[in-house]
Write a protein that holds these residues in place. Structure first.
Motif, PDB file in Angstrom:
ATOM      1  N   GLY A   1       0.460  18.118  32.421  1.00 29.24           N
ATOM      2  CA  GLY A   1       0.775  17.064  31.465  1.00 29.24           C
ATOM      3  C   GLY A   1       1.132  17.178  30.096  1.00 29.24           C
TER       4      GLY A   1
ATOM      5  N   VAL B   1      -3.604  24.989  43.964  1.00 29.91           N
ATOM      6  CA  VAL B   1      -3.146  23.417  43.438  1.00 29.91           C
ATOM      7  C   VAL B   1      -3.129  23.569  41.869  1.00 29.91           C
ATOM      8  CG1 VAL B   1      -3.411  21.163  43.227  1.00 29.91           C
ATOM      9  CG2 VAL B   1      -4.337  22.247  45.206  1.00 29.91           C
TER      10      VAL B   1
ATOM     11  N   SER C   1       2.225  13.296  33.705  1.00 32.49           N
ATOM     12  CA  SER C   1       1.204  14.061  34.471  1.00 32.49           C
ATOM     13  C   SER C   1       1.856  14.434  35.998  1.00 32.49           C
ATOM     14  CB  SER C   1       0.149  13.466  34.582  1.00 32.49           C
ATOM     15  OG  SER C   1       0.238  12.154  35.395  1.00 32.49           O
ATOM     16  N   THR C   2       1.626  15.409  36.652  1.00 32.33           N
ATOM     17  CA  THR C   2       1.909  16.144  37.721  1.00 32.33           C
ATOM     18  C   THR C   2       0.897  16.744  38.527  1.00 32.33           C
ATOM     19  OG1 THR C   2       3.781  16.918  39.038  1.00 32.33           O
ATOM     20  CG2 THR C   2       3.354  18.052  36.900  1.00 32.33           C
ATOM     21  N   SER C   3       1.057  16.778  39.741  1.00 33.34           N
ATOM     22  CA  SER C   3       0.137  17.836  40.559  1.00 33.34           C
ATOM     23  C   SER C   3       1.017  18.550  41.716  1.00 33.34           C
ATOM     24  CB  SER C   3      -1.094  17.367  41.107  1.00 33.34           C
ATOM     25  OG  SER C   3      -0.618  16.275  42.095  1.00 33.34           O
ATOM     26  N   TYR C   4       1.001  19.876  41.811  1.00 36.77           N
ATOM     27  CA  TYR C   4       1.471  20.634  42.864  1.00 36.77           C
ATOM     28  C   TYR C   4       0.943  21.376  43.833  1.00 36.77           C
ATOM     29  CZ  TYR C   4       5.329  23.358  44.967  1.00 36.77           C
ATOM     30  OH  TYR C   4       6.427  23.808  45.802  1.00 36.77           O
ATOM     31  N   GLU C   5       1.006  21.545  45.075  1.00 36.78           N
ATOM     32  CA  GLU C   5       0.401  22.234  45.940  1.00 36.78           C
ATOM     33  C   GLU C   5       1.076  23.486  46.370  1.00 36.78           C
ATOM     34  OE1 GLU C   5      -0.790  21.508  50.491  1.00 36.78           O
ATOM     35  OE2 GLU C   5      -2.162  20.471  49.229  1.00 36.78           O
TER      36      GLU C   5
ATOM     37  N   ASN D   1     -11.362  27.312  38.980  1.00 34.15           N
ATOM     38  CA  ASN D   1     -10.714  26.493  37.979  1.00 34.15           C
ATOM     39  C   ASN D   1     -10.328  27.135  36.643  1.00 34.15           C
ATOM     40  OD1 ASN D   1     -10.992  24.340  40.064  1.00 34.15           O
ATOM     41  ND2 ASN D   1     -13.264  24.192  39.019  1.00 34.15           N
TER      42      ASN D   1
ATOM     43  N   LEU E   1      -4.592  10.047  40.036  1.00 31.19           N
ATOM     44  CA  LEU E   1      -4.168  10.844  39.420  1.00 31.19           C
ATOM     45  C   LEU E   1      -4.879  11.036  37.851  1.00 31.19           C
ATOM     46  CD1 LEU E   1      -0.020  10.544  38.957  1.00 31.19           C
ATOM     47  CD2 LEU E   1      -1.529  12.500  39.336  1.00 31.19           C
ATOM     48  N   GLY E   2      -5.374  12.440  37.723  1.00 30.50           N
ATOM     49  CA  GLY E   2      -6.155  12.549  36.350  1.00 30.50           C
ATOM     50  C   GLY E   2      -7.492  12.345  36.827  1.00 30.50           C
TER      51      GLY E   2
ATOM     52  N   SER F   1      -1.708  21.771  38.321  1.00 33.70           N
ATOM     53  CA  SER F   1      -1.575  20.262  37.625  1.00 33.70           C
ATOM     54  C   SER F   1      -0.832  20.550  36.139  1.00 33.70           C
ATOM     55  CB  SER F   1      -3.024  19.701  37.365  1.00 33.70           C
ATOM     56  OG  SER F   1      -3.804  20.331  36.445  1.00 33.70           O
TER      57      SER F   1
ATOM     58  N   SER G   1       3.107  15.455  43.328  1.00 33.56           N
ATOM     59  CA  SER G   1       3.222  14.154  42.691  1.00 33.56           C
ATOM     60  C   SER G   1       3.708  14.021  41.289  1.00 33.56           C
ATOM     61  CB  SER G   1       2.002  13.350  43.180  1.00 33.56           C
ATOM     62  OG  SER G   1       0.894  14.146  42.281  1.00 33.56           O
TER      63      SER G   1
END
Length: 401
Positions: A325, A321, A311-315, A366, A13-14, A323, A283
């Motif tokens: 925070g 994707v 913090s989080t990430s999502y597909e 990005n 993460l991160g 992210s 996550s």
């Protein structure tokens, strides 16, 4: 598959080079999390961005600038059932379209390196070492050591060696030694190093809950001031697996700080974290800490702070994707060495959002936005204010090999 995904979350993460075994992000990490394989990969990045307050100047004095950043990074995790390794490294150049203070610089360097090894010579004995070092310009609230405002390039290092031994099926101990330090290019009064020792006593109460009693000692030495001190921590807590994909940890107790010039004081101490893999594409990590910290303002002898992060990430799709925070810090500065100066409070808030889109098998576009704000009631005799807010946006491309 979910077990490996949770392990990857705990390590990654991160970014692998920034999240394992240092600062606030190390809260709740254990050697059991280190259970995934990542082949050696290289990533080349290039970003074009806009920063509306690169010098974190007081409100009303902001001066915006465009910037370009280019870098290269590497990631690896693997090994055998007996010995596991994890490596993360990155280097980048950051160029602004105008000179920035201090030193009228417009080119900055950012380098990070982390290495973790976990060795299990027997079923009872585990040896581990987490090493992290960085040289950069931006404040990093997650490590809990840098200034809140951007001032100068700094070097930060962290190394923790631990020995874990299972005396019985339920009772185990973890003994650790810690060395950490931060040093700014301008020889700041905040330059310091710390040497620490920790002893955990762990009892497996149920199959999913481990009770923990812990003692920590930390000695901190300042280069340019007489604020050296020793910290003692007496803590109790638990590590709990809510499910196969959700883990939490908490420690509560007292922190005793003692120094020849600053005197003695006691503070409550709390740290906690939660890692949750909702599914293979979603996550979340939450962490926090409350206790004494280094002052950052040399005119105060004590600083009590509450730090929290998310913090989080999502597909969204296999190609897209996201992210996000959040960071919040509330600090109370106490016992000024300057007569007539009262105690002060500060609040820091930070947020970031990012998107990454896979346009080819190894090429991503990005984009990201971040915002930070510092609100302080500290009054300086010369009228200087620590208050600031700052927005940054960027667009870029990355390729992985």
């Amino acid at each position: 598959m979910k077990k490996r995904a949770l392990a990857a979350l705990a390590i990654g993460l991160g970014g692998l080079a920034t999240s394992y075994g240092q600062g606030l992000l190390s809260i709740g990490n254990t050697t059991e999390d280190f259970d995934t394989d990542i082949p050696l990969t290289w990533t080349i990045t290039g970003n074009l961005g806009y920063d509306d307050n690169p010098e974190t100047a007081p409100n009303g004095e902001e001066d915006e600038a465009w910037y370009v950043q280019a870098g290269i990074g590497a990631r690896y995790a693997g090994g055998s059932r007996v010995t596991r390794h994890s490596l993360g490294a990155s280097f980048s150049l950051l160029w602004y379209d105008r000179n920035l203070q201090p030193g009228n610089d417009d080119l900055f360097y950012n380098a990070r390196f982390s290495y973790t090894i976990v060795h299990k010579p027997s079923r009872r004995l585990t040896l581990s070492n987490n090493f992290y070092v960085t040289y950069e310009i931006e404040p990093d609230a997650d490590i809990g050591a840098t200034r809140s405002r951007r001032t100068d390039q700094y070097f930060y290092g962290y190394d923790r060696f631990a020995v874990s031994y299972a005396w019985t099926r339920r009772f185990s101990t973890v003994t650790s030694v810690l060395l950490t330090g931060i040093f700014y290019d301008d020889e700041s009064v905040e330059d310091r190093y710390s040497l620490g020792f920790g002893q955990e006593f762990r009892y497996l109460w149920t199959r999913v809950t481990t009770l923990v009693g812990e003692y920590r000692f930390l000695y901190t030495d300042f280069d340019e001031s007489e604020r050296d001190y020793a910290d003692h921590f007496l803590l109790v807590g638990a590590d709990h697996a809510f499910s196969r994909v959700m883990r939490g940890t908490i420690r509560v107790g007292a922190q005793f700080r003692d120094g020849d010039d600053i005197g003695s004081r006691t503070s409550p101490f709390v740290e906690a974290s939660l890692i949750h893999l909702i599914n293979e594409g979603f996550s979340i990590r939450v962490f926090g800490r409350y206790g004494f910290e280094d002052s950052e303002l040399g005119s105060y002898e004590f600083r009590e702070s509450f730090r929290a992060g998310f913090s989080t990430s999502y597909e969204f799709t296999p190609r897209l994707v996201g992210s996000a925070g959040l960071q919040f810090i509330h600090s109370e500065f106490q016992d000024s060495v300057i007569p007539g100066v009262s105690d002060a409070d500060e609040d820091y808030f930070g947020i970031y959002l990012g998107l990454s889109y896979l346009v080819y098998s190894n090429v991503r576009l990005n984009a990201g936005w971040s915002y930070s704000d510092l609100d302080s009631d500290r009054d300086f005799s010369d009228g200087f204010s620590r208050d600031y807010d700052r927005n940054k946006v960027y667009l870029g491309v990355s390729a992985t090999f």
